[in-house]
Design an enzyme around this catalytic site. Structure first.
Site, short mmCIF file in Angstrom:
data_model
loop_
_atom_site.label_atom_id
_atom_site.label_comp_id
_atom_site.label_asym_id
_atom_site.label_seq_id
_atom_site.Cartn_x
_atom_site.Cartn_y
_atom_site.Cartn_z
N GLN A 20 0.99 -1.39 0.20
CA GLN A 20 0.06 -0.04 -0.09
C GLN A 20 0.37 1.30 -0.04
O GLN A 20 0.44 2.24 -0.54
CB GLN A 20 -0.97 -0.29 1.34
CG GLN A 20 -1.25 1.67 1.33
CD GLN A 20 -2.26 1.34 2.91
OE1 GLN A 20 -3.67 0.88 3.25
NE2 GLN A 20 -1.48 1.66 3.90
N ASP A 21 1.83 1.06 0.74
CA ASP A 21 2.67 3.02 1.70
C ASP A 21 3.38 2.66 -0.17
O ASP A 21 3.67 3.50 -0.52
CB ASP A 21 3.35 2.15 2.23
CG ASP A 21 1.90 2.46 3.88
OD1 ASP A 21 0.89 2.14 3.86
OD2 ASP A 21 2.83 3.21 4.74
N SER A 133 6.32 1.69 13.76
CA SER A 133 4.87 1.29 14.31
C SER A 133 4.93 1.90 15.04
O SER A 133 5.69 1.71 16.39
CB SER A 133 4.94 -0.03 13.76
OG SER A 133 3.84 -0.52 14.36
N GLU A 135 2.67 0.82 17.11
CA GLU A 135 2.98 -0.86 18.02
C GLU A 135 4.27 -1.13 18.46
O GLU A 135 4.64 -1.67 19.74
CB GLU A 135 3.15 -1.91 17.15
CG GLU A 135 1.76 -2.38 16.45
CD GLU A 135 0.49 -2.98 16.98
OE1 GLU A 135 0.95 -3.39 17.99
OE2 GLU A 135 -0.58 -2.55 16.61
N TYR A 157 6.02 -8.99 15.54
CA TYR A 157 6.00 -7.64 15.42
C TYR A 157 6.94 -6.55 15.48
O TYR A 157 7.85 -5.66 14.70
CB TYR A 157 5.02 -7.73 14.83
CG TYR A 157 4.88 -6.40 13.46
CD1 TYR A 157 5.17 -5.89 12.32
CD2 TYR A 157 4.32 -4.65 13.90
CE1 TYR A 157 4.97 -5.24 11.30
CE2 TYR A 157 4.64 -3.81 13.32
CZ TYR A 157 4.52 -4.16 12.10
OH TYR A 157 4.48 -3.12 11.36
#
Length: 330
Positions: A20-21, A133, A135, A157
């Protein structure tokens, strides 16, 4: 004034161009006058539908590069001598990282190290962007995370992304590399694959609105996230590499919503009541998950003059409109 030749254009190398990016960033860089080179493990066999979908497939050069192989990285960087490298590659699913922790760490952390070490080794004046991220922050106790918030990663991740972040910081400080990380919160678009929960919700809701009798099964509906619009976020990546001094930035809308709100908004956009079609399935819960994710993107606004143009409702409407167009005709 003569036309800029292909040779004279600044070269941007995008690792992870098929995602996507990568697709949105390629489009932006081409519009900015760059020669864009995208890498894939096997450029002959790769899937580049997203480049077709944003209309730039023929404007991008593709090269094979294995980011976990130092020699492969050095060869490609020597060949193209990019002024800017955008590292967006690597295993991108938090859920999948629990099943494939070794592959996740290698594809994110080792690849970042190989790119940084190749830049240092070759000595070209290359600017490097690494996809960080949100996260990495883990549970902040409901407080909005900014660039000074400590990392407490809660998934393989997030651990891999945190390791990559500190590698970037280390090469910047130890070797003077123009390297930075964008700590991106959730950002969505019609280019998201359906294994991402937002696209799963949108595609399922559109099928139900078109007459499907399916039930949408989701995990924890009470998690809270900051959802933005991917084309906004690639603009922030570009702006980071145009700064004289490399710094890390939190990129987000600054608004947090429950997953339940995303579901309700999607079904509402289609004239449906989500509670008639959605169930929460305990089997879809992750071993550990962030309950609440909040962001403070003020530094990006101040230093980069960047802020999100779309909020969650805008993102939903854009994704629903595109998903409806792609439904098979009966």
């Amino acid at each position: 004034m003569g036309k800029v030749t292909e040779k004279a254009k600044p070269v941007a190398l995008i690792c992870g161009i098929s995602g996507q990016d990568g697709a949105y960033l390629s489009k932006l860089l081409i519009e900015q006058g760059y020669r864009v080179v995208g890498t894939s493990r096997d450029a002959q066999m790769g899937h580049f539908e997203n480049l077709d979908r944003v209309g730039i497939r023929d404007s991008v050069e593709l090269a094979s590069m294995a980011t976990n192989d130092f020699r492969s990285v050095v060869q490609v960087l020597s060949r193209f001598e990019p002024q800017e490298i955008y590292h967006l590659a690597g295993q991108s699913s938090v859920g999948l990282s629990f099943e494939q922790p070794v592959e996740t760490l290698e594809s994110i952390s080792l690849s970042t190290l190989n790119l940084l070490e190749s830049i240092r080794f070759l000595g070209h004046p290359t600017r490097f962007y690494s996809a960080g991220s949100s996260e990495c922050f883990g549970d902040t106790g409901g407080l909005p995370a900014d660039e000074s918030t400590p990392f407490k990663p809660r998934s393989p991740y997030a651990v891999a992304k945190a390791a990559a972040f500190w590698q970037v910081a280390n090469y910047r400080e130890a070797y003077g590399l123009h390297a930075c990380s964008g700590i991106l919160f959730n950002h969505e678009s019609p280019l998201r694959p359906e294994r991402f929960v937002t696209q799963k919700i949108v595609k399922s809701a559109c099928r139900i609105a078109a007459g499907s009798q399916e039930t949408l099964r989701l995990g924890n509906l009470d998690i809270h996230r900051d959802w933005g619009w991917a084309p906004d976020y690639v603009e922030a990546m570009f702006l980071m590499l145009q700064q004289n001094s490399p710094q890390d930035y939190v990129i987000a809308t600054g608004e947090t919503h429950a997953l339940k709100d995303f579901v309700a908004g999607t079904f509402q956009a289609l004239g449906l009541d989500w509670q008639d079609h959605v169930v929460s399935n305990p089997d879809l819960m992750r071993p550990s998950d962030l309950r609440l994710s909040r962001a403070n993107p003020i530094k990006a606004h101040k230093n980069l003059n960047w802020q999100a143009t779309k909020r969650m409702t805008d993102v939903i409407l854009a994704m629903v409109a595109q998903a409806q167009l792609s439904l098979p005709m009966h």
